[in-house]
Scaffold this motif. Structure first.
Motif, PDB file in Angstrom:
ATOM      1  N   PRO A   4       0.820  -1.226   0.000  1.00  0.00           N
ATOM      2  CA  PRO A   4       0.000   0.000   0.000  1.00  0.00           C
ATOM      3  C   PRO A   4       0.846   1.264   0.000  1.00  0.00           C
ATOM      4  O   PRO A   4       0.473   2.258  -0.623  1.00  0.00           O
ATOM      5  CB  PRO A   4      -0.819  -0.133   1.267  1.00  0.00           C
ATOM      6  CG  PRO A   4      -0.818  -1.594   1.573  1.00  0.00           C
ATOM      7  CD  PRO A   4       0.483  -2.126   1.085  1.00  0.00           C
ATOM      8  N   GLU A   5       1.955   1.221   0.727  1.00  0.00           N
ATOM      9  CA  GLU A   5       2.798   2.411   0.796  1.00  0.00           C
ATOM     10  C   GLU A   5       3.352   2.765  -0.562  1.00  0.00           C
ATOM     11  O   GLU A   5       3.434   3.949  -0.921  1.00  0.00           O
ATOM     12  CB  GLU A   5       3.971   2.189   1.779  1.00  0.00           C
ATOM     13  CG  GLU A   5       3.552   2.080   3.220  1.00  0.00           C
ATOM     14  CD  GLU A   5       3.051   0.693   3.598  1.00  0.00           C
ATOM     15  OE1 GLU A   5       2.671   0.489   4.751  1.00  0.00           O
ATOM     16  OE2 GLU A   5       3.052  -0.177   2.700  1.00  0.00           O
ATOM     17  N   VAL A   6       3.630   1.734  -1.349  1.00  0.00           N
ATOM     18  CA  VAL A   6       4.150   1.985  -2.687  1.00  0.00           C
ATOM     19  C   VAL A   6       3.056   2.508  -3.589  1.00  0.00           C
ATOM     20  O   VAL A   6       3.266   3.433  -4.377  1.00  0.00           O
ATOM     21  CB  VAL A   6       4.777   0.697  -3.253  1.00  0.00           C
ATOM     22  CG1 VAL A   6       5.241   0.898  -4.679  1.00  0.00           C
ATOM     23  CG2 VAL A   6       5.899   0.234  -2.371  1.00  0.00           C
ATOM     24  N   ILE A   7       1.906   1.895  -3.469  1.00  0.00           N
ATOM     25  CA  ILE A   7       0.791   2.336  -4.304  1.00  0.00           C
ATOM     26  C   ILE A   7       0.376   3.748  -3.948  1.00  0.00           C
ATOM     27  O   ILE A   7       0.141   4.593  -4.812  1.00  0.00           O
ATOM     28  CB  ILE A   7      -0.384   1.348  -4.128  1.00  0.00           C
ATOM     29  CG1 ILE A   7       0.023  -0.047  -4.627  1.00  0.00           C
ATOM     30  CG2 ILE A   7      -1.618   1.854  -4.868  1.00  0.00           C
ATOM     31  CD1 ILE A   7      -1.001  -1.115  -4.342  1.00  0.00           C
ATOM     32  N   LYS A   8       0.321   3.990  -2.649  1.00  0.00           N
ATOM     33  CA  LYS A   8      -0.109   5.296  -2.194  1.00  0.00           C
ATOM     34  C   LYS A   8       0.899   6.381  -2.574  1.00  0.00           C
ATOM     35  O   LYS A   8       0.499   7.520  -2.862  1.00  0.00           O
ATOM     36  CB  LYS A   8      -0.295   5.264  -0.677  1.00  0.00           C
ATOM     37  CG  LYS A   8      -0.830   6.548  -0.099  1.00  0.00           C
ATOM     38  CD  LYS A   8      -1.048   6.403   1.404  1.00  0.00           C
ATOM     39  CE  LYS A   8      -1.586   7.675   2.005  1.00  0.00           C
ATOM     40  NZ  LYS A   8      -1.780   7.577   3.454  1.00  0.00           N
ATOM     41  N   ALA A   9       2.117   6.051  -2.620  1.00  0.00           N
ATOM     42  CA  ALA A   9       3.142   7.047  -2.941  1.00  0.00           C
ATOM     43  C   ALA A   9       3.323   7.235  -4.433  1.00  0.00           C
ATOM     44  O   ALA A   9       4.205   7.996  -4.843  1.00  0.00           O
ATOM     45  CB  ALA A   9       4.473   6.633  -2.300  1.00  0.00           C
TER      46      ALA A   9
END
Length: 1781
Positions: free
Chosen positions: A1503-1508
């Motif tokens: 999620p952190e990658v997607i969100k960023a």
């Protein structure tokens, strides 16, 4: 001839044989009576109940007897034995008449040895007719008969009876009346004899009557017989008072008779001596008879005079006994009333003496007597003799009885003064003014050589002589009574010495003064009564001054006394001065005065004075005055010190004075009952007496010193043969003057001795300042240089140079035997009585210095003097063989002076040292003018120091302080002897065996070595060389015995400087090696002694080694010294227990170190060593610094384990960190200019500047400290301030890392890396703090190293000057530095990863980005597009470490992706966050992209990658990289295309983006431009990848068009449309492979576009207006075909054009195939029309010269038109396409 009678006190048992009384007494022998002298008299006066013997000397002359008296107990004709003479001539032993007188009775006795009273001659009992009447001499026929003492009264009566019977026979015829009276007397005697009860006194008158008748008979024979019987009767005490008067009357009747004088005198004398019956008028009549006989001319005159003297003495003897208490009862009837009354208070005997003495004075004065009626006159000489006799023998009565004192004061003194008048007024002529009673053969001295003057004014020798005798008696015995009168007498006597007086007067006065001078108490009394009183005449001073003036007057030349030539000087003792010769004719034993002219009592005329007698007596007077003063001040012990044995009289006098003073001090007055013994009062009284005595002694010197010094100086200069005695007197005077504190007198005496020791008129300024006589300057130069014939010439030399030489100073001077004698006397004074000299030391030493110079004596070892060789001594012109033999003796005497200084007290020694120092200062002042100085003072300072080593605490500092000043003198000789003195003193003192040193052994050693250490401050090399030689000798000979001196010795050894020569440095270092060898061996005080010495030695050993390491004269010594410090450290390590024991009590020798409390001494010792090594790490020479750094850290590494934990704190804060700080400062100040090393030494270019050399030191120092932290981390972490130390260390690392020197900066980073590798701290808080500090420092270093300002300055400099050379201002860190810096991060990250935040990662990314940018601009960077640099590898390696942590902690992934993508952009040539770009592309960009892609592939779903929006960022960066990749520069290989990364990213990201388009909305917007970039801007090598990209779009995008945004699809279709033809129009190339790849890509695009647009997705094939996009393609194809046709018809086309047309033809074929396959209605009619409209153009192309490359695709294209040429079928695709609408 009778002269005088004397009272002799004699005891037979006292003196025996005729030999030395002292010897006889000491040996206990008795013998023949010795000559009678004054010593016998003084002895008899001390005997109690002493017998009294009245003696006259009888001398036989032919057959008669001539009676003489002893004059002063044997003065006539030498020493006479009176008792022996009388015994032999008078047979006294057989006389029966005995009189023993005690206090209250008289006892008769018989036998020899008794006490006999006799007259001038005794004839009692002698037969009548023994001699004829008349004549001067009387024959004596028989001695007296035995008296009643043996046979009793009966025997006596029988003898009387016999005498009367004999008288009866003689008178029976001519004098019957006498016969009758005799018969009657016989009858009376017979009755008295028969009756024991009867008394002789009852018949005495009857007995005397016939005798009186006989005396009146005028028959000489009968008279003589009667007088003899009277004498027998008187001797037998047979006469009473009345009878005595009858006898006197008879004598008075017979007095005028001629020839009876002796009998009369004998009778009178016997009458008075055998009883006390004769008194009053009877006594006066008896004296008158004798006086009348004395005044009668004839032979009896002298006998009468002797009798008178005897009777006068008898009278005063009675008075003395009467006054002393011998109050015998006297019958008043026996004493007849006197005509003249005496004072009432007087007793009868005293009254008789009083009246008699008064009349004698009257008669001498020319007046008539009052008591002695019948005497009109007596001679003055006889009267003066009587007065002298009384005053001499009976002084007691004048002191005890006031009336007598009055007579003496008022009458006798007045008489003397009156009689002195002619002598005072008289002035002699020429003959009386000549020297010393010299030869007077040509001068009439009948009256003493006087001028003719009236008789009453002319002095008479007999009177003057007797007057002076009386003056002498009065002064000697009555001075205390007659103070004023004695003042007058002495003044008159002094006037007798005036030059205008006759010679005999001067001689008499000298004899009087001589006798006074031998009496110390008399001179003292003079001084006390006169000189000491404020308004009195200075009699004592006048006496001494008159003697000096008299001596001077003797040498006044005149026409009557022609000076002798020098050749005429006799070879005998005497005095020669100013050309006048005076012999020494008389010698006087010390303490004795022998009168010559005062003893001439029988002379009536003045005698002729012997040549030289005056100067002989005057000389003796001066000597005796000095001796008396010495006795008064110093006593007998003082005389013994003068090598003189005092006489018995002096011994008794001294004892009596001592006893009297003691009784006065301690005994109260017994007659005063009110006195209470109070010892405090006694003490006060004694103090007062002492003060008075001191004042008196001072006045003695004050009154006498001037005259004595002047007179003795004259005598010393003139003396021949008596110089030693004169100089000894001056010596004595100097000593007593000093003892009483009279400095002027002492200095004058010292000056006199100095003048006697120097050549005549030698110009010596030091003597001119002294009090005393000044030598005459007349003919000074000639006198100084002309040889003196009186003394042997011993040396000829030059005077000692001076700063201001007197005018006319001779070029050379002569030294004779006289000066040698004077030198000995001066040396004796200095040696024996140096304590008395005080300020006089200066002239004494100055004199010695000048004489030593003249004699050519040179200082030698130990300060002694030795004779120098003649050819080497420019100032010694000639020395005789005699003096050459005496020079060693003289040198020894000079040395003895200074050796004897060891006996001086502290104050006296200080005077000596001050004088020597002043002399030395004068010599130094002279040496400044480049003249040869005298080394006497320096040598004698050395000798004095050696003699006083037993009290070294007193002398050491003042002595060595001055010698240190000498050592600094520029004159080499002065300097040599100064250092010789100090070194010799130090060596001698250290070898000296001190018994009980006050300072203690350790402090004493420090004191002794201190001056040796002070030599270190002197810059002269020769001084330092001698100093080091001394140290070396001490170490080799006395090293093991030293303790506390070692620190000072080490200080000496270490006191080297750069200006010292290499030889000196090596010498000093050899001494240090000896010390350290003993230290390492564990010997001596350095290693084993307890106390401050050993501890200080250990510390100073390290300091000394460090000092040698710092010296710059000898590099080998420096390097060896550093190695020596390693040996010292090793010694400390292997002797820990021993050193701990030694240093356990030492608390003062080491400094305190910061941050430590109660640090053990052993640890302090370590710190001292480390501090020295740390200081050496900043030394100026790189080799020494290198060795010091290596040694320091080797010591810490090897021996640090022995340190206690508390010691590490000072090691850090006092050693390591200060060392780093100094190194840093020195490096910052170092020059960048090349080092000039000379022609024969080559230096590597990496070390050819000071800056580069210091860079090495920086690296060694920091790496060493880092190694300490790394290896000793456990100990260091245990310190309370480890965090602070860590921060300081990191601060140094930070500063060094930012240094603009590659070696230093890289070394700092290596050290940083090393310290980071240490184990983690158990304390988590500390660990976090340490890690945080490390991370902050790394960030700071990275930020500063990659600052944009550096790049801007560098770029600006390069732009302004293409030939610009880099400077410190435009420094760019090197690749190696940046690589090392980046490589540190993984180590740091391992410690901080748990606390690593996204901000930290962001910061890291920015720093890495900046590092990459800076590294690309570094001059050392090498761009290699084919490989990744170490820096980039390190950067990527850092990110790989972060990737592992980021996978675990997804929150870090956005920042990590950002960092990777930024690095990728930089690698492809993009700009960083600060707007700066790399200098060129790098493969690291591709690796960064790959790494980012791989990371995305693994974390895309997070999620952190997607969100960023990581996918969006990646494809955006990929686009930028692709764009940047197209930028190529000349000579550079373009980096690989990022297209593979895009493919990998899209493969992972497109499926996720399709699933949730809302999360990737931005992605769909940015993806078409990115695809466009890669599709159309890719390299030829990437055409295959572009095809793959199109295929990826075909497979992953177009099939899912329904899920994708419309805009995205439209953009993709447009790109496919463009891709189908773009390549053919955008590139020109001749590469066949490239053309094929492009054709493939275009075909793929066309196929994809057409496939999906025509078959599946018609909308995609149309434009926004709904038209098919194929029409636009057909138009561009038609244009290309037309251009080819036109160009091919004109010229041969290039290969690129052929390839292009080939691709177009293939594209047309493909398009036609797709249009045919498209659904009906999907293809626009216009498209078909345009496609068909191309046909004619294509046909025309066949005629071109494209060759096979064009013909083949053209053929294929034309074949596709086949379907269009046939009629369309209804159901055919073409028909559908064509007729859709």
């Amino acid at each position: 001839m009778f002269r005088r009678s004397y009272i002799l006190k004699f005891k037979q048992s006292k003196f025996g044989k005729s030999e030395n009384p002292r010897q006889a007494k000491s040996e206990g022998r008795l013998g023949r009576p010795a000559p009678f002298d004054s010593q016998h008299v003084e002895y008899f006066r001390t005997l109690p109940n002493r017998p009294i013997l009245y003696v006259n000397q009888a001398v036989k002359v032919k057959n008669s007897v001539k009676v003489k008296t002893l004059d002063r107990l044997g003065r006539k004709g030498g020493s006479v034995d009176p008792l022996h003479s009388i015994s032999s001539m008078w047979n006294i032993s057989s006389w029966p008449a005995v009189r023993w007188r005690s206090d209250k009775e008289m006892v008769g006795a018989e036998g020899a040895g008794g006490v006999v009273g006799v007259g001038a001659s005794v004839a009692a009992g002698a037969p009548s007719g023994g001699g004829g009447a008349g004549g001067a001499n009387v024959g004596l026929t028989a001695p007296p008969a035995a008296g009643p003492a043996l046979a009793g009264e009966t025997r006596f009566l029988q003898l009387l009876t016999a005498d009367f019977r004999h008288l009866t026979i003689e008178t029976r015829k001519k004098h019957p009346q006498i016969k009758e009276s005799c018969d009657e007397a016989i009858e009376k005697l017979t009755l008295a004899a028969s009756n024991p009860q009867a008394s002789l006194y009852g018949v005495v008158n009857q007995i005397l009557y016939p005798l009186v008748q006989g005396c009146e008979s005028k028959d000489t024979k009968i008279i003589k017989f009667c007088l003899g019987t009277m004498q027998r009767l008187i001797a037998g005490r047979g006469v009473d008072a009345r009878g005595a008067r009858h006898v006197v009357d008879c004598l008075a009747t017979l007095a005028p008779a001629t020839g009876l004088e002796p009998r009369l005198l004998q009778t009178a004398a016997l009458l008075l001596t055998t009883s006390d019956l004769v008194r009053g008028d009877t006594l006066a009549r008896t004296l008158v008879v004798c006086l009348r006989l004395q005044g009668t001319p004839g032979g009896a005159q002298h006998a009468a005079g002797a009798t008178v003297r005897q009777l006068v003495s008898l009278v005063f003897e009675r008075a003395t006994l009467d006054y002393n208490g011998d109050n015998r009862e006297i019958n008043p009837v026996d004493v007849r009333p006197q005509n003249i009354k005496a004072p009432r208070d007087l007793r009868p005997c005293a009254a008789d003496a009083y009246l008699m003495f008064q009349d004698i004075v009257q008669l001498v004065n020319g007046d008539q007597p009052h008591w002695l009626v019948g005497v009109t006159e007596i001679s003055k000489t006889f009267g003066l003799e009587l007065l002298e006799t009384v005053l001499t023998d009976f002084s007691e009565i004048f002191f005890k009885i006031t009336e007598f004192r009055f007579l003496l004061k008022e009458h006798v003194c007045a008489l003397i003064i009156r009689l002195f008048s002619p002598n005072v007024k008289f002035r002699s002529g020429i003959g009386g003014t000549m020297g010393g009673g010299g030869s007077g053969g040509n001068i009439n001295q009948g009256a003493g050589g006087a001028q003719t003057t009236p008789g009453h004014d002319r002095p008479h020798f007999p009177v003057s002589m007797r007057l002076l005798r009386m003056v002498s008696v009065i002064v000697h015995k009555y001075h205390s009574m007659l103070v004023t009168e004695c003042e007058i007498f002495l003044s008159l006597t002094i006037k007798f010495l005036d030059p205008d007086k006759p010679l005999w007067q001067r001689a008499l006065a000298l004899e009087v003064l001589h006798k006074m001078s031998i009496r110390p108490e008399l001179l003292t009394s003079f001084c006390e009564c006169y000189d000491l009183r404020p308004h009195a005449t200075n009699i004592f001073q006048d006496i001494v001054n008159s003697l000096g003036a008299y001596l001077q007057s003797l040498f006044v030349a005149s026409q009557m006394n022609t000076p002798m030539g020098m050749s005429a000087v006799p070879q005998q003792n005497g005095f020669f001065w100013k050309g006048i010769w005076l012999p020494l004719c008389t010698n006087f034993p010390p303490g004795t005065a022998k009168w010559t002219y005062l003893e001439m009592l029988d002379r009536t005329e003045a005698p002729q004075v012997q040549d030289g007698y005056g100067i002989s007596v005057a000389f003796a007077c001066l000597i005796e005055v000095v001796r008396s003063i010495a006795l008064t001040v110093g006593g007998l012990e003082y005389l013994r010190d003068q090598d003189y044995e005092p006489s018995d009289f002096e011994i008794r006098n001294n004892e009596r004075n001592t006893s009297t003073n003691l009784q006065k001090d301690l005994s109260p007055n017994e007659n005063d009952p009110t006195i209470d013994i109070n010892f405090s009062n006694i003490d006060n009284k004694k103090v007062e007496e002492d003060e008075k005595q001191q004042a008196l002694q001072l006045q003695l010197i004050q009154s006498s010193w001037c005259g004595l010094v002047w007179g003795l100086s004259v005598l010393a200069e003139a003396s021949i043969g008596e110089l030693e005695l004169v100089l000894r007197a001056i010596h004595t005077m100097a000593r007593v003057s000093a003892k009483v504190g009279h400095n002027s007198a002492r200095d004058a005496c010292a000056g006199a001795l100095c003048r006697a020791a120097l050549p005549a008129h030698y110009p010596l300024a030091a003597l001119g300042a002294l009090p005393g006589p000044r030598p005459s300057q007349t003919s000074a130069i000639s006198s100084a240089t002309d040889p003196d014939p009186r003394h042997q010439v011993v040396a000829v030399g030059t005077p000692l140079p001076s700063t201001a030489p007197p005018p006319g100073q001779p070029g050379w001077v002569v030294v004779t035997g006289r000066q040698v004698t004077g030198l000995r006397a001066l040396l004796r004074l200095a040696a024996l009585h140096g304590a008395a000299l005080q300020q006089a030391w200066l002239p004494v030493l100055t004199t010695l210095q000048h004489l030593v110079w003249i004699l050519g004596l040179k200082p030698s070892t130990g300060g002694s003097l030795k004779a120098g060789r003649a050819h080497t001594d420019s100032h010694a012109l000639m020395s005789t063989a005699a003096v050459m033999a005496d020079l060693p003796m003289l040198s020894g005497l000079v040395s003895k002076v200074f050796e004897s200084s060891g006996n001086l007290d502290a104050d006296a020694l200080q005077y000596l040292l001050d004088a020597l120092c002043k002399l030395s200062n004068e010599a130094m002042e002279l040496a400044y003018s480049n003249r040869e100085p005298s080394l006497f003072a320096v040598a004698k300072l050395l000798e004095t120091g050696l003699a006083n080593l037993h009290r070294v605490e007193i002398i050491w500092r003042p002595l060595t302080t001055h010698l240190l000043e000498v050592c600094q003198h520029p004159h080499i000789r002065m300097r040599e002897w100064g250092v010789e003195a100090i070194t010799y003193l130090v060596k001698s003192a250290l070898h000296y065996k001190f018994k009980h040193p006050e300072l203690g052994k350790e402090k004493l050693e420090v004191l002794l070595v201190e001056p040796l250490g002070s030599l270190s401050s002197i810059q002269h090399a020769d001084v330092r060389q001698r100093q080091l030689e001394c140290v070396s000798q001490l170490l080799h000979s006395h090293g093991q015995a030293l303790s506390a001196a070692y620190p000072q010795l080490l200080h000496i050894v270490a006191a080297i400087a750069d200006h010292h020569s290499p030889v000196l440095v090596r010498s000093a270092f050899q001494c240090l090696q000896v010390v350290c060898a003993e230290l390492v061996a564990g010997e001596g005080a350095v290693g084993g002694a307890s106390g401050g010495g050993g501890a200080a030695g250990l510390r100073r050993a390290a300091a000394a080694a460090a000092r040698f390491a710092r010296q710059s004269q000898d590099l080998n010594v420096s390097l060896t010294a550093v190695g020596l410090m390693w040996n010292i450290s090793d010694y400390f390590y292997h002797n820990q227990e021993r050193l701990n024991a030694i240093l356990s009590e030492d608390t003062s020798v080491y400094p305190e170190f910061p941050g430590t409390v109660d640090l053990p001494q052993f640890e302090k010792l370590w710190m001292c060593l480390y501090i020295r090594l740390g200081e050496l790490c900043t030394e100026g020479r790189p080799s020494v610094r290198r060795a010091a750094c290596q040694t320091l850290f080797s010591c810490i590494g090897a021996h640090g384990g022995s340190l206690q934990p508390a010691a590490w704190r000072p090691l850090l804060w006092a050693v390591l960190f200060p060392m780093l700080h100094k190194v840093q400062n020195q490096a910052n100040m170092a020059s960048s200019e090349k080092v000039d090393t000379g022609e024969h030494i080559l230096i590597h270019h990496s070390r050819n500047t000071a800056q580069k050399q210091w860079a090495e030191t920086q690296v060694l120092a920091l790496s060493g400290v880092a190694r300490v932290f790394h290896t000793k981390h456990q100990v260091l972490q245990g310190l309370g301030d480890f965090a602070r130390a860590w921060a300081v260390l990191l601060d140094f690392i930070q500063n060094f890392a930012l240094c603009q020197n590659h070696e230093v900066s890289v070394g700092a980073l290596k050290s940083f890396q090393e310290v980071l590798l240490m184990k983690r701290c158990p304390d988590l808080d500390l660990e976090r703090e340490v890690c945080s500090l490390s991370w902050q420092v790394w960030i700071y270093i990275a930020r500063e190293a990659s600052a944009n300002q550096r790049l801007e300055q560098f770029a600006e400099a390069n732009c302004n000057n293409k030939n610009h050379q880099s400077t410190t201002s435009d420094y760019i860190p090197s690749q190696a530095f940046l690589t090392a810096l980046v490589q540190i991060f993984p180590t740091i990250f391992q410690n901080i990863k748990s606390s690593f935040t996204t901000d930290d990662l962001t910061t890291l990314g920015a720093l890495l980005e900046q590092i990459i940018i800076v590294s690309s601009h570094s001059p050392q960077s090498i761009v290699d597009t084919g490989s990744v640099s170490l820096l980039h590898s390190a950067v990527l390696h850092c990110l790989e470490h972060l990737q592992q942590e980021a996978v675990a902690r997804a929150v870090l992934l956005p920042s990590l992706f950002a960092a990777l993508l930024r690095l990728a952009r930089l690698g492809w040539g993009g700009k960083g966050a600060e707007g700066m770009a790399c200098a060129g592309p790098s493969p690291s960009g591709d690796r960064a992209l790959s790494q980012a892609v791989r990371l995305y592939q693994t974390s895309a779903t997070l999620p952190e990658v997607i969100k960023a929006n990581i996918l969006n960022d990646i494809v955006t960066i990929l686009k930028e990289c692709a764009i940047l990749g197209r930028k190529e520069t000349d000579g550079e290989i373009p980096p690989p295309a990022p297209l593979p990364a895009l493919l990998q990213t899209l493969e992972a990201g497109l499926p996720l983006a399709r699933k949730d388009p809302s999360q990737y909305s931005n992605f769909w917007d940015v993806l078409p431009p990115i695809i466009e970039c890669f599709m159309f801007d890719a390299r030829v090598e990437d055409e295959r990848l572009c095809c793959e990209l199109v295929m990826l779009v075909r497979s992953e995008v177009l099939p899912h068009a329904a899920q994708l945004p419309r805009t995205f699809l439209t953009a993709i279709v447009a790109l496919l449309n463009r891709g189908s033809i773009h390549t053919a129009f955008s590139r020109n190339t001749d590469c066949e492979n490239e053309l094929k790849m492009r054709e493939e890509f275009a075909r793929t695009c066309f196929e994809t576009l057409l496939q999906f647009s025509l078959l599946e997705d018609v909308d995609s094939m149309t434009t926004e207006n709904g038209e098919l996009a194929v029409a636009a393609l057909l138009e561009r194809f038609g244009e290309a075909v037309h251009n080819y046709r036109v160009a091919s018809s004109q010229a041969e086309l290039p290969r690129a054009r052929l390839s292009e047309i080939s691709f177009v033809l293939k594209a047309i074929a493909t398009l036609m195939d797709s249009m045919k396959k498209a659904p009906k209605g999907k293809v626009d009619k216009k498209a078909w029309e345009k496609l068909i409209g191309l046909y004619p153009e294509l046909v025309e192309c066949a005629a071109g010269n494209g060759g096979a490359q064009v013909a083949t695709p053209l053929k294929e294209t034309l074949l596709h038109y086949a379907d269009l040429l046939s009629p369309p079928l209804e159901n055919s695709t073409l028909n559908r396409l064509m007729f859709k609408n």
